[in-house]
Design a protein around this motif. Structure first.
Motif, PDB file in Angstrom:
ATOM      1  N   LYS A 192      19.922  27.968   2.088  1.00  0.00           N
ATOM      2  CA  LYS A 192      20.608  27.663   0.843  1.00  0.00           C
ATOM      3  C   LYS A 192      22.112  27.650   1.082  1.00  0.00           C
ATOM      4  O   LYS A 192      22.644  28.526   1.762  1.00  0.00           O
ATOM      5  N   GLY A 193      22.758  26.679   0.496  1.00  0.00           N
ATOM      6  CA  GLY A 193      24.199  26.576   0.636  1.00  0.00           C
ATOM      7  C   GLY A 193      24.919  27.295  -0.487  1.00  0.00           C
ATOM      8  O   GLY A 193      24.382  28.246  -1.078  1.00  0.00           O
ATOM      9  N   PRO A 194      26.122  26.863  -0.826  1.00  0.00           N
ATOM     10  CA  PRO A 194      26.876  27.486  -1.908  1.00  0.00           C
ATOM     11  C   PRO A 194      26.147  27.348  -3.244  1.00  0.00           C
ATOM     12  O   PRO A 194      25.345  26.436  -3.441  1.00  0.00           O
ATOM     13  N   ALA A 195      26.466  28.224  -4.175  1.00  0.00           N
ATOM     14  CA  ALA A 195      25.797  28.224  -5.477  1.00  0.00           C
ATOM     15  C   ALA A 195      26.382  27.185  -6.430  1.00  0.00           C
ATOM     16  O   ALA A 195      25.869  27.018  -7.537  1.00  0.00           O
TER      17      ALA A 195
ATOM     18  N   LEU B  73      28.581  23.188   6.567  1.00  0.00           N
ATOM     19  CA  LEU B  73      28.053  24.546   6.434  1.00  0.00           C
ATOM     20  C   LEU B  73      26.536  24.538   6.503  1.00  0.00           C
ATOM     21  O   LEU B  73      25.936  25.370   7.195  1.00  0.00           O
ATOM     22  N   MET B  74      25.900  23.618   5.810  1.00  0.00           N
ATOM     23  CA  MET B  74      24.439  23.551   5.818  1.00  0.00           C
ATOM     24  C   MET B  74      23.900  23.255   7.217  1.00  0.00           C
ATOM     25  O   MET B  74      22.889  23.827   7.649  1.00  0.00           O
ATOM     26  N   GLU B  75      24.588  22.404   7.935  1.00  0.00           N
ATOM     27  CA  GLU B  75      24.172  22.090   9.315  1.00  0.00           C
ATOM     28  C   GLU B  75      24.287  23.324  10.200  1.00  0.00           C
ATOM     29  O   GLU B  75      23.432  23.584  11.047  1.00  0.00           O
ATOM     30  N   ARG B  76      25.368  24.089   9.998  1.00  0.00           N
ATOM     31  CA  ARG B  76      25.549  25.307  10.798  1.00  0.00           C
ATOM     32  C   ARG B  76      24.480  26.343  10.469  1.00  0.00           C
ATOM     33  O   ARG B  76      23.892  26.954  11.374  1.00  0.00           O
ATOM     34  N   LEU B  77      24.208  26.555   9.179  1.00  0.00           N
ATOM     35  CA  LEU B  77      23.198  27.533   8.777  1.00  0.00           C
ATOM     36  C   LEU B  77      21.813  27.148   9.294  1.00  0.00           C
ATOM     37  O   LEU B  77      21.042  28.003   9.731  1.00  0.00           O
ATOM     38  N   LYS B  78      21.534  25.863   9.280  1.00  0.00           N
ATOM     39  CA  LYS B  78      20.248  25.383   9.792  1.00  0.00           C
ATOM     40  C   LYS B  78      20.144  25.641  11.288  1.00  0.00           C
ATOM     41  O   LYS B  78      19.105  26.091  11.788  1.00  0.00           O
ATOM     42  N   ALA B  79      21.230  25.354  11.998  1.00  0.00           N
ATOM     43  CA  ALA B  79      21.238  25.574  13.451  1.00  0.00           C
ATOM     44  C   ALA B  79      21.082  27.053  13.787  1.00  0.00           C
ATOM     45  O   ALA B  79      20.496  27.412  14.809  1.00  0.00           O
TER      46      ALA B  79
ATOM     47  N   GLU C 246      32.735  19.837   3.755  1.00  0.00           N
ATOM     48  CA  GLU C 246      32.703  21.215   4.226  1.00  0.00           C
ATOM     49  C   GLU C 246      31.359  21.884   3.931  1.00  0.00           C
ATOM     50  O   GLU C 246      30.886  22.723   4.701  1.00  0.00           O
ATOM     51  N   ASN C 247      30.718  21.488   2.826  1.00  0.00           N
ATOM     52  CA  ASN C 247      29.416  22.068   2.505  1.00  0.00           C
ATOM     53  C   ASN C 247      28.302  21.444   3.331  1.00  0.00           C
ATOM     54  O   ASN C 247      27.334  22.118   3.683  1.00  0.00           O
TER      55      ASN C 247
END
Length: 483
Positions: free
Chosen positions: A166-169, A153-159, A149-150
């Protein structure tokens, strides 16, 4: 027969003496964002058996300080033996060699003297620094996420073009140690030690945790009960200078962290939990590397240093991360274990002498009998050999707020005095005086109070003896840090 036995004994003594006089190896565990949150430093919560064991084999320094509480300048200072104000670099933006091609650094000096020099993980902040000075170089890796899931998420934020990306902390994937980069760093260190067992070496093992994000295998999270962590006081020191604490944007840049205001208690506990899990994770990596030293019979001729680039706040003062001159950010753990007689030390020694990370380079020069460059630090080998030896009268640090304001600070081990100066004119804009006799925290600025005038005058003299106001403007060779 007696003569033969006597001859064998003499030869044995000669060989033993030669082995003892052999130029030592050096292994340095250089940890990112680690405050003295360790069992051997009295932490009631941290589970760190391997680092605690190392402390029983050497000297634990209670009063060790960095020269600036931010990665790049602090690490440059350690590796050159020069303070940030000498280097003129106060932020993370500029590699050392972009400005200073002439300086002789620690790995450069050791390589020139026949050592195999090894950089694993995060040693300099910038992997490009000093590449030619390392005979073996494993560059630092980017932060990684393992949970599907992370990753998604990183792929979506990059797109979406989110920057900084930055992903989750935090993350607690149920994986083996090598799934995250510090586990791989330990693996590389172990493999390299096997290759270098016949050589003399200087090895840095750069462990990135507990730097954000707090990503560690689930088994290290499971060592702790989240509900047992106490919420630190969010109270800020009365009379503190308005720019003394940062806005901790480093944490706020992570996905899921509120962009303003204090964190709620549940998220605070989760992050404190993650910090501790990350500390236990790197403790396990230290244990693996130390076990390899033993198995290869290298421990008896290897000085081991465990150190951090600066301290850290996990909610104290309602703040997070580092980026300040406060005690909890500039005081660091430092453990030094000599290569000789370490097995005979059933109980480690503790030193309350004031020492600084800038002292590490000249100390190793002294230990290994080299001729080193000029340094702002000094050898602490006499203190390592006799921990009751007194150290310096003062330890100093700096922190810039943009290119117009410079914070300069000094401690005598009990009191911390800070001046916020105009970077160009050296005019003192504000001053702070805190007592730290029994705590890393202090909640009242005592500067200007009549009762503490003598203490403040003393601390002012100590500070200005090291960082005088008549030295001229603070040179800055890099981009200024943001306010």
């Amino acid at each position: 027969m007696k003569k033969i036995i006597l001859l064998i004994c003499i030869i044995g003594c000669i060989l033993k003496g030669a082995a003892q006089n052999k130029t030592p190896n050096v292994l340095i565990f250089y940890v990112d964002d680690l405050r003295a949150e360790l069992g051997c430093y009295g932490s009631p919560t941290a589970i760190t058996p391997n680092i605690d064991k190392l402390a029983t084999q050497g000297v634990k320094f209670n009063k060790a300080y960095v020269q600036q509480a931010i990665c790049a300048p602090s690490r440059m200072s350690t590796l050159t033996g020069l303070r940030p104000q000498t280097l003129g670099i106060y932020s993370i933006f500029t590699p050392l060699r972009k400005v200073h091609k002439e300086l002789v650094t620690m790995p450069q000096l050791f390589k020139e003297n026949g050592y195999k020099t090894v950089s694993i993980g995060k040693v300099y902040h910038h992997s490009v620094d000093d590449k030619s000075s390392w005979t073996t170089h494993f560059p630092k890796e980017k932060n990684s996420y393992v949970k599907p899931e992370n990753i998604a998420l990183m792929e979506r934020l990059k797109a979406e073009g989110v920057k900084p990306l930055k992903g989750p902390a935090f993350e607690d994937a149920n994986v083996e140690d090598e799934a995250y980069k510090d586990g791989r760093a330990a693996k590389y260190a172990i493999e390299t030690l096997h290759k270098l067992k016949e050589d003399k070496f200087l090895m840095f093992v750069g462990l990135s945790k507990p730097h954000l994000p707090f990503n560690a295998p689930k088994k290290y999270w499971d060592l702790y009960n989240k509900d047992n962590f106490k919420i630190p006081s969010r109270e800020k020191p009365e009379g503190m200078y308005r720019l003394a604490l940062s806005k901790w944007g480093e944490l706020k840049g992570y996905h899921g962290i509120p962009k303003s205001g204090d964190l709620n208690d549940d998220l605070t506990r989760t992050l404190i939990h993650g910090y501790h899990a990350s500390v236990s994770y790197i403790d396990a990596q230290v244990g693996k590397v130390m076990q390899t030293l033993e198995e290869l019979d290298l421990r008896k001729n290897t000085m081991v240093i465990f150190m951090s680039d600066h301290g850290y706040k996990i909610g104290e003062y309602g703040a997070w991360c580092k980026h300040s001159n406060v005690e909890i950010d500039v005081r660091v753990p430092l453990i030094v274990s000599r290569e000789t007689n370490y097995k005979k030390r059933k109980v480690g020694k503790t030193s309350n002498a004031l020492v600084e990370n800038v002292d590490i380079f000249p100390t190793l020069v002294d230990l290994c009998g080299l001729e080193g460059p000029e340094s702002d630090g000094k050898s602490i080998l006499p203190i390592i050999n006799k921990p009751n030896t007194k150290g310096d009268k003062v330890a100093t640090s700096v922190y810039a707020r943009g290119d117009k304001i410079m914070g300069v600070t000094a401690t005598d081990g009990v009191w911390r005095y800070t001046e916020w100066r105009d970077s160009k004119t050296q005019e003192v804009l504000s001053a702070e005086l805190y007592e730290h006799k029994n705590s890393l925290l202090s909640f009242v600025n005592l500067s200007g109070q009549a009762k503490y005038r003598k203490v403040e005058d003393k601390m002012r003299r100590l500070l200005e003896s090291e960082i005088p106001k008549d030295q001229g403007p603070f040179l800055q060779n890099d981009r200024p840090t943001k306010k």
